[in-house]
Design a protein around this motif. Structure first.
Motif, PDB file in Angstrom:
ATOM      1  N   THR A 297     -37.693  41.682  63.540  1.00  0.00           N
ATOM      2  CA  THR A 297     -36.466  41.637  64.328  1.00  0.00           C
ATOM      3  C   THR A 297     -36.229  42.986  64.992  1.00  0.00           C
ATOM      4  OG1 THR A 297     -35.451  39.933  62.943  1.00  0.00           O
ATOM      5  CG2 THR A 297     -33.959  41.292  64.236  1.00  0.00           C
TER       6      THR A 297
ATOM      7  N   ASP B 268     -35.231  36.877  63.037  1.00  0.00           N
ATOM      8  CA  ASP B 268     -36.317  36.161  63.706  1.00  0.00           C
ATOM      9  C   ASP B 268     -36.725  34.881  62.990  1.00  0.00           C
ATOM     10  OD1 ASP B 268     -39.293  36.758  62.229  1.00  0.00           O
ATOM     11  OD2 ASP B 268     -37.616  38.009  61.630  1.00  0.00           O
TER      12      ASP B 268
ATOM     13  N   LEU C 126     -36.127  31.308  61.361  1.00  0.00           N
ATOM     14  CA  LEU C 126     -35.146  30.224  61.460  1.00  0.00           C
ATOM     15  C   LEU C 126     -34.577  29.824  60.102  1.00  0.00           C
ATOM     16  CD1 LEU C 126     -36.891  27.986  64.123  1.00  0.00           C
ATOM     17  CD2 LEU C 126     -34.656  29.086  64.365  1.00  0.00           C
TER      18      LEU C 126
ATOM     19  N   VAL D   8     -31.493  32.310  60.162  1.00  0.00           N
ATOM     20  CA  VAL D   8     -30.509  31.489  60.864  1.00  0.00           C
ATOM     21  C   VAL D   8     -29.830  30.507  59.910  1.00  0.00           C
ATOM     22  CG1 VAL D   8     -30.161  29.808  62.708  1.00  0.00           C
ATOM     23  CG2 VAL D   8     -31.700  31.756  63.073  1.00  0.00           C
TER      24      VAL D   8
ATOM     25  N   TRP E 165     -30.636  33.807  66.757  1.00  0.00           N
ATOM     26  CA  TRP E 165     -32.077  33.824  66.561  1.00  0.00           C
ATOM     27  C   TRP E 165     -32.703  34.816  67.522  1.00  0.00           C
ATOM     28  CZ3 TRP E 165     -35.938  29.619  68.498  1.00  0.00           C
ATOM     29  CH2 TRP E 165     -37.201  29.848  67.933  1.00  0.00           C
TER      30      TRP E 165
ATOM     31  N   ASN F 256     -35.588  35.615  69.213  1.00  0.00           N
ATOM     32  CA  ASN F 256     -36.804  34.873  69.556  1.00  0.00           C
ATOM     33  C   ASN F 256     -37.522  35.621  70.676  1.00  0.00           C
ATOM     34  OD1 ASN F 256     -38.743  32.936  70.072  1.00  0.00           O
ATOM     35  ND2 ASN F 256     -37.342  31.541  71.123  1.00  0.00           N
TER      36      ASN F 256
ATOM     37  N   HIS G   6     -37.440  25.935  66.993  1.00  0.00           N
ATOM     38  CA  HIS G   6     -36.162  25.519  66.415  1.00  0.00           C
ATOM     39  C   HIS G   6     -35.890  24.033  66.645  1.00  0.00           C
ATOM     40  CE1 HIS G   6     -35.372  26.323  70.606  1.00  0.00           C
ATOM     41  NE2 HIS G   6     -34.165  25.795  70.526  1.00  0.00           N
TER      42      HIS G   6
ATOM     43  N   PRO H 240     -29.446  27.568  66.151  1.00  0.00           N
ATOM     44  CA  PRO H 240     -28.801  28.882  66.158  1.00  0.00           C
ATOM     45  C   PRO H 240     -27.532  28.846  67.009  1.00  0.00           C
ATOM     46  CG  PRO H 240     -31.146  29.024  66.729  1.00  0.00           C
ATOM     47  CD  PRO H 240     -30.778  27.576  66.785  1.00  0.00           C
TER      48      PRO H 240
ATOM     49  N   ILE I 153     -29.560  32.083  71.134  1.00  0.00           N
ATOM     50  CA  ILE I 153     -30.958  32.526  71.084  1.00  0.00           C
ATOM     51  C   ILE I 153     -31.090  33.753  71.973  1.00  0.00           C
ATOM     52  CG2 ILE I 153     -33.362  31.917  71.546  1.00  0.00           C
ATOM     53  CD1 ILE I 153     -32.617  28.997  71.096  1.00  0.00           C
TER      54      ILE I 153
END
Length: 235
Positions: free
Chosen positions: A16, A181, A183, A187, A199, A201, A208, A215, A218
């Motif tokens: 992340t 990062d 899910l 999340v 999220w 991403n 997802h 989320p 995103i």
């Protein structure tokens, strides 16, 4: 009732704020080279992949080790040293070498400027299942609260680690946003704790959809995160 404006943003760390795959790969290569010099029996008997497979098998047997991945690695190395007849006293310097290399991370280019722009707008924290040392990395000062699974005793996606971090920041889960990062771990875990979850991403993935996880937003970068925050600051 409209959503509460965010008072705090908490972040996952690995993948992340920085890419972790290349860092772990390099750390494991350095460790295996070190083993070749200082514990050659281990290096001959166990490849990098073999050591990894042994850790996965150990985790199957002892899932409680998920809360401390460093301890999982240490126990795995100890077993490999014993199996190879090498001096187990060398496990600790081997772990120190690995941890130093594991902390040699490089944040994504948008991270430090993004954290600087967030400072003063909201409280900042981090929650991680990993073993990154923010003091060694030089990023501890960005966060009011940093909670690691190995210290807390529970790992994401357990809602308890999210609610504990919110409590440490002095905010309710509904007043906090989590950015990560993964899910399932990040999340779904944060949402199950009553937080909003963004999220991160960076790969433009659509996983997802298949995962059935929604989320709250995103983001592909910190710029997206800041735009989202701007749009929700006055709710």
């Amino acid at each position: 009732m409209p959503p509460i404006p965010p008072k705090a943003i908490l972040f996952d760390l690995d993948d992340t704020l920085w890419p972790i795959g290349p860092v772990i790969a390099r750390a494991e290569l350095l460790l295996h080279d070190w083993l070749g010099q200082h514990a050659p029996g281990v290096a001959r008997q166990f490849s990098i992949d073999a050591l990894r497979q042994r850790r996965l098998a150990l985790l199957e047997e002892r899932p409680q080790l998920l809360v401390d991945l460093g301890e999982l690695r240490r126990i795995g190395l100890l077993a490999a040293f014993e199996a190879a007849g090498e001096d187990v006293a060398k496990v600790e310097p081997a772990m120190a070498l690995f941890q130093a290399a594991r902390n040699a991370v490089t944040p994504y280019a948008d991270v430090l400027p993004g954290l600087a722009r967030l400072r003063g707008r909201v409280l900042l924290g981090s929650i991680s299942n990993g073993v990154a040392d923010l003091d060694v990395i030089g990023m501890a000062g960005h966060f009011t609260v940093s909670l690691a699974a190995r210290e807390f005793g529970r790992a994401k996606p357990d809602p308890a680690i999210f609610t504990a971090a919110c409590a440490a920041l002095g905010v309710a889960p509904a007043e906090a946003v989590y950015v990560g990062d993964d899910l399932r771990l990040d999340v779904a875990g944060a949402q199950n704790a009553g937080m909003r979850a963004l999220w991160m991403n960076r790969r433009a993935s659509s996983e997802h959809v298949a995962a059935g996880i929604r989320p709250d937003a995103i983001c592909a970068s910190f710029d997206d995160l800041l735009r989202w925050l701007d749009g929700h600051a006055e709710e």
